[in-house]
Write a protein that holds these residues in place. Structure first.
Motif, mmCIF file in Angstrom:
data_model
loop_
_atom_site.group_PDB
_atom_site.id
_atom_site.type_symbol
_atom_site.label_atom_id
_atom_site.label_comp_id
_atom_site.label_asym_id
_atom_site.label_seq_id
_atom_site.Cartn_x
_atom_site.Cartn_y
_atom_site.Cartn_z
ATOM 1 N N HIS A 191 47.819 71.026 -36.542
ATOM 2 C CA HIS A 191 49.127 71.482 -37.019
ATOM 3 C C HIS A 191 49.749 72.345 -35.930
ATOM 4 C CE1 HIS A 191 52.272 73.056 -39.616
ATOM 5 N NE2 HIS A 191 51.952 74.259 -39.166
ATOM 6 N N THR A 192 50.981 72.045 -35.560
ATOM 7 C CA THR A 192 51.692 72.833 -34.549
ATOM 8 C C THR A 192 52.447 73.971 -35.213
ATOM 9 O OG1 THR A 192 51.956 70.872 -33.160
ATOM 10 C CG2 THR A 192 53.402 72.743 -32.691
ATOM 11 N N ILE A 193 52.249 75.164 -34.711
ATOM 12 C CA ILE A 193 52.994 76.328 -35.191
ATOM 13 C C ILE A 193 54.160 76.552 -34.234
ATOM 14 C CG2 ILE A 193 52.959 78.804 -35.641
ATOM 15 C CD1 ILE A 193 50.083 78.563 -36.485
ATOM 16 N N ASP A 194 55.366 76.275 -34.722
ATOM 17 C CA ASP A 194 56.544 76.416 -33.869
ATOM 18 C C ASP A 194 57.281 77.728 -34.175
ATOM 19 O OD1 ASP A 194 58.029 75.937 -36.200
ATOM 20 O OD2 ASP A 194 58.504 73.877 -35.649
ATOM 21 N N GLN A 195 58.299 78.020 -33.374
ATOM 22 C CA GLN A 195 59.025 79.283 -33.530
ATOM 23 C C GLN A 195 59.730 79.364 -34.867
ATOM 24 O OE1 GLN A 195 58.774 81.878 -31.193
ATOM 25 N NE2 GLN A 195 59.553 82.988 -32.975
ATOM 26 N N GLY A 219 52.887 86.078 -22.634
ATOM 27 C CA GLY A 219 53.961 85.382 -21.947
ATOM 28 C C GLY A 219 54.896 84.616 -22.866
ATOM 29 N N THR A 220 54.688 84.754 -24.166
ATOM 30 C CA THR A 220 55.508 84.064 -25.162
ATOM 31 C C THR A 220 55.265 84.720 -26.512
ATOM 32 O OG1 THR A 220 56.114 81.873 -26.024
ATOM 33 C CG2 THR A 220 53.758 82.301 -25.701
ATOM 34 N N THR A 221 55.966 84.257 -27.529
ATOM 35 C CA THR A 221 55.739 84.792 -28.872
ATOM 36 C C THR A 221 54.410 84.271 -29.416
ATOM 37 O OG1 THR A 221 57.009 82.974 -29.824
ATOM 38 C CG2 THR A 221 58.195 85.041 -29.438
ATOM 39 N N ILE A 222 53.900 85.000 -30.403
ATOM 40 C CA ILE A 222 52.645 84.605 -31.054
ATOM 41 C C ILE A 222 52.846 84.563 -32.571
ATOM 42 C CG2 ILE A 222 51.160 85.507 -29.231
ATOM 43 C CD1 ILE A 222 50.588 87.944 -31.071
ATOM 44 N N ALA A 223 52.059 83.722 -33.210
ATOM 45 C CA ALA A 223 52.081 83.643 -34.672
ATOM 46 C C ALA A 223 51.446 84.888 -35.264
ATOM 47 C CB ALA A 223 51.323 82.402 -35.138
ATOM 48 N N HIS A 224 51.930 85.299 -36.409
ATOM 49 C CA HIS A 224 51.297 86.378 -37.155
ATOM 50 C C HIS A 224 49.878 85.930 -37.522
ATOM 51 C CE1 HIS A 224 55.634 86.577 -37.924
ATOM 52 N NE2 HIS A 224 55.507 87.854 -38.249
ATOM 53 N N VAL A 230 53.080 80.470 -29.632
ATOM 54 C CA VAL A 230 54.034 79.517 -30.185
ATOM 55 C C VAL A 230 53.783 78.123 -29.603
ATOM 56 C CG1 VAL A 230 55.836 79.949 -28.439
ATOM 57 C CG2 VAL A 230 56.472 79.156 -30.744
ATOM 58 N N ASN A 231 53.937 77.126 -30.454
ATOM 59 C CA ASN A 231 53.735 75.705 -30.129
ATOM 60 C C ASN A 231 52.279 75.323 -29.903
ATOM 61 O OD1 ASN A 231 56.489 75.091 -30.431
ATOM 62 N ND2 ASN A 231 56.882 75.865 -28.374
ATOM 63 N N SER A 232 51.363 76.218 -30.254
ATOM 64 C CA SER A 232 49.941 75.862 -30.212
ATOM 65 C C SER A 232 49.614 74.990 -31.411
ATOM 66 C CB SER A 232 49.061 77.113 -30.268
ATOM 67 O OG SER A 232 49.152 77.838 -29.082
ATOM 68 N N LEU A 243 39.266 78.600 -37.653
ATOM 69 C CA LEU A 243 40.572 78.060 -37.301
ATOM 70 C C LEU A 243 40.593 77.887 -35.792
ATOM 71 C CD1 LEU A 243 43.254 77.235 -38.708
ATOM 72 C CD2 LEU A 243 44.193 79.337 -37.749
ATOM 73 N N GLU A 244 40.475 76.639 -35.374
ATOM 74 C CA GLU A 244 40.411 76.316 -33.947
ATOM 75 C C GLU A 244 41.821 76.199 -33.367
ATOM 76 O OE1 GLU A 244 36.359 73.656 -33.926
ATOM 77 O OE2 GLU A 244 38.260 72.608 -34.261
ATOM 78 N N ILE A 245 41.928 76.538 -32.092
ATOM 79 C CA ILE A 245 43.172 76.367 -31.337
ATOM 80 C C ILE A 245 42.903 75.295 -30.291
ATOM 81 C CG2 ILE A 245 44.952 77.474 -29.929
ATOM 82 C CD1 ILE A 245 43.814 80.199 -30.988
ATOM 83 N N LYS A 246 43.741 74.278 -30.270
ATOM 84 C CA LYS A 246 43.526 73.159 -29.358
ATOM 85 C C LYS A 246 43.473 73.654 -27.905
ATOM 86 C CE LYS A 246 44.826 68.404 -28.763
ATOM 87 N NZ LYS A 246 45.676 67.334 -29.268
ATOM 88 N N ASP A 247 42.469 73.189 -27.190
ATOM 89 C CA ASP A 247 42.248 73.500 -25.767
ATOM 90 C C ASP A 247 41.899 74.966 -25.508
ATOM 91 O OD1 ASP A 247 42.776 70.806 -25.099
ATOM 92 O OD2 ASP A 247 44.934 71.218 -24.994
ATOM 93 N N GLN A 248 41.422 75.670 -26.531
ATOM 94 C CA GLN A 248 40.989 77.059 -26.368
ATOM 95 C C GLN A 248 39.538 77.187 -26.817
ATOM 96 O OE1 GLN A 248 42.896 79.605 -25.052
ATOM 97 N NE2 GLN A 248 44.398 77.997 -24.650
ATOM 98 N N ALA A 249 38.767 77.965 -26.084
ATOM 99 C CA ALA A 249 37.352 78.148 -26.427
ATOM 100 C C ALA A 249 37.173 79.047 -27.650
ATOM 101 C CB ALA A 249 36.593 78.731 -25.238
#
Length: 152
Positions: A24-28, A58-63, A103-105, A131-137
């Motif tokens: 699921h993509t979390i957008d702005q 370097g960008t916004t982050i989700a709560h 954002v957009n992760s 809760l995994e984040i794509k391409d993040q360890a």
């Protein structure tokens, strides 16, 4: 998707991974709507220009609580539970936020049945969730979610 019809079928997953949701993509827009709903308008979430300049991300982050609030949606992608009178979110244990979700992760939920008990007809299930984040360890969070299920 896993289908569970009763307590015994649910209990057969004890100690096992039940499944993983779709990404699921979390957008702005979703972040901004969550900020409006919760009245949490901290700049690290909603001010894209300031976040680009001042945030260590370097960008916004989700709560963090936005990511947590997506659990019911993601859980329904993992399992379909039939023969229910009622399902209740009962609690969260040992929740740790591990990494910010920029954002957009893309995120997804992985769930393992940690424990299950029949309390006089009410099923108490504790799910170990990541809760995994794509391409993040590191995951966005790890925690034990407690649900009560009242089977018909």
């Amino acid at each position: 998707m896993t289908v569970i019809n009763n307590y015994d079928e649910f209990a057969s997953y004890l100690g096992k991974e039940i499944g993983v949701s779709e990404w699921h993509t979390i957008d702005q827009n979703q972040i901004n709507q969550f900020a409006d709903a919760t009245l949490d308008h901290q700049w690290i979430h909603i001010d894209e220009e300031r976040a680009a300049k001042e945030s260590p991300f370097g960008t916004t982050i989700a709560h963090g609580y936005l990511t947590l609030s997506l659990v019911p949606y993601l859980w329904k992608q993992i399992v379909e539970i039939h023969n229910l009178k009622m399902e209740i979110n009962y609690g969260i244990e040992n929740l740790k936020f591990g990494q910010a979700v920029t954002v957009n992760s893309q995120i997804r939920l992985k769930a393992t049945l940690k424990s299950i008990v029949n309390l006089r007809g009410t099923t108490k299930a504790i799910l170990e969730t990541v809760l995994e984040i794509k391409d993040q360890a590191k995951p966005a969070f790890i925690g034990d979610l407690v649900f009560l299920y009242h089977f018909s």
